[in-house]
Design a protein around this motif. Structure first.
Motif, PDB file in Angstrom:
ATOM      1  N   SER A  74       7.907   1.638  -0.806  1.00 40.48           N
ATOM      2  CA  SER A  74       6.501   1.570  -0.397  1.00 40.48           C
ATOM      3  C   SER A  74       6.220   2.528   0.752  1.00 40.48           C
ATOM      4  O   SER A  74       5.205   3.234   0.756  1.00 40.48           O
ATOM      5  N   THR A  87       2.917  -6.064   6.298  1.00 42.04           N
ATOM      6  CA  THR A  87       4.063  -5.410   6.922  1.00 42.04           C
ATOM      7  C   THR A  87       3.791  -3.928   7.147  1.00 42.04           C
ATOM      8  O   THR A  87       4.091  -3.380   8.214  1.00 42.04           O
ATOM      9  N   THR A 133       3.545  -7.757   2.007  1.00 34.73           N
ATOM     10  CA  THR A 133       4.017  -6.376   2.121  1.00 34.73           C
ATOM     11  C   THR A 133       2.951  -5.477   2.740  1.00 34.73           C
ATOM     12  O   THR A 133       3.256  -4.613   3.585  1.00 34.73           O
ATOM     13  N   LEU A 158      10.463  -2.178   0.116  1.00 35.65           N
ATOM     14  CA  LEU A 158       9.781  -1.754   1.337  1.00 35.65           C
ATOM     15  C   LEU A 158      10.017  -0.270   1.608  1.00 35.65           C
ATOM     16  O   LEU A 158       9.090   0.457   1.993  1.00 35.65           O
ATOM     17  N   VAL A 190       2.310  -0.345  -2.829  1.00 35.48           N
ATOM     18  CA  VAL A 190       2.884  -1.663  -3.113  1.00 35.48           C
ATOM     19  C   VAL A 190       2.814  -1.957  -4.612  1.00 35.48           C
ATOM     20  O   VAL A 190       3.749  -2.519  -5.198  1.00 35.48           O
TER      21      VAL A 190
END
Length: 303
Positions: A158, A244, A241, A155, A176
């Motif tokens: 990313s 998110t 992801t 994360l 990602v």
């Protein structure tokens, strides 16, 4: 005497038909048993997973089939309406139909996840195949780079990449995808090394096969099954992801419908309009779980 002969011939005809009738009954019993075995082999969880993914794919391809409302334009005096017959999943703070936004958001979320998986699959698998085939210094250099990528939280990586590239669903998907390269490369390398050490590959080399021919005919077809199953698993992870990143404000900009953005927009109204965050969250969970279940079925089929 003639009557007795007639009765005898009739009995002989009936006896001759017995094997035919028995074979017909046997075939029917075999067919019924085959159908029963197929029905028993069907797993409801897997069927439901494919059904969920199929619905989401149709949402992404043909959203106008499922709703007549706009995903970006609200209806006057329809703000924060609870789920009803007019708006099945309610409306948001601007009077926009939540179901329409979820349906149209499937296209952005799913396409972004496919881009992310595609980047990781193509680049990572290529690096893994080169490392597993070349060995030596090339293998060491590639895998040290993979270790560096794996040492950084995905994360965080990313977020760093999307900040460098700029906000947007495409840039978020690329970010990602870059973070998943290391996982694909490590899996592809391990599969190539495993298959290359097998007896039939050694026999192919021993019979005079060139490296490229053996690689294309034996190593790659038997190495990519696990990679494809992993790609299905990564699809769910990519959707999660990207959602998110959208929730944090690094994905698609408003008013673009995107699942993570929908959850973020509804968090300020959680006490008054629970459906704005709960329902998009449930959709994300169902899609991720379905992708994981399908990936598990691919892994079991390989085993």
């Amino acid at each position: 005497m003639t009557g007795l002969n007639t009765i005898g011939r009739s009995l002989l005809r009936d006896d001759a038909n017995i094997p035919v009738k028995y074979s017909q009954v046997s075939r029917q019993a075999t067919s019924a048993g085959h159908v029963l075995r197929i029905l028993r082999s069907i797993k409801p969880g897997l069927v439901l997973s494919w059904l969920v993914m199929g619905v989401v794919v149709f949402w992404a391809l043909f959203p106008q089939w499922f709703t007549s409302y706009s995903a970006t334009v609200g209806v006057a005096r329809q703000q924060l309406r609870a789920p009803s017959a007019d708006h099945w999943l309610g409306t948001d703070a601007l009077g926009r139909d939540l179901l329409a936004r979820i349906i149209y958001g499937a296209g952005n979320s799913l396409s972004g996840a496919l881009v992310a998986v595609g980047v990781g699959l193509m680049v990572g698998t290529t690096l893994g195949i080169v490392a597993g085939s070349a060995r030596g210094r090339i293998d060491g250099a590639i895998m040290r780079g993979v270790d560096v990528l794996l040492s950084i939280p995905q994360l965080l990586l990313s977020l760093s990449i999307v900040i460098l590239l700029g906000f947007g669903i495409v840039n978020a998907a690329i970010a990602v995808g870059i973070t998943s390269i290391a996982s694909f490369a490590r899996l592809a390398r391990s599969e190539v090394v495993r298959v290359r050490a097998s007896d039939y590959v050694e026999a192919a080399f021993g019979s005079g096969g060139t490296f490229s021919r053996v690689l294309l005919r034996h190593i790659l077809p038997n190495s990519l099954t696990s990679v494809i199953a992993f790609a299905a698993l990564q699809l769910g992870w990519a959707i999660l992801t990207i959602s998110t990143l959208g929730f944090l404000g690094y994905g698609a900009p408003p008013p673009t419908p995107e699942w993570g953005l929908l959850i973020a927009e509804g968090r300020n109204y959680l006490a008054r309009a629970w459906w704005l965050t709960t329902i998009p969250g449930i959709v994300v969970i169902l899609v991720v779980l379905s992708a994981n279940r399908i990936s598990q079925s691919f892994g079991k089929a390989k085993a």
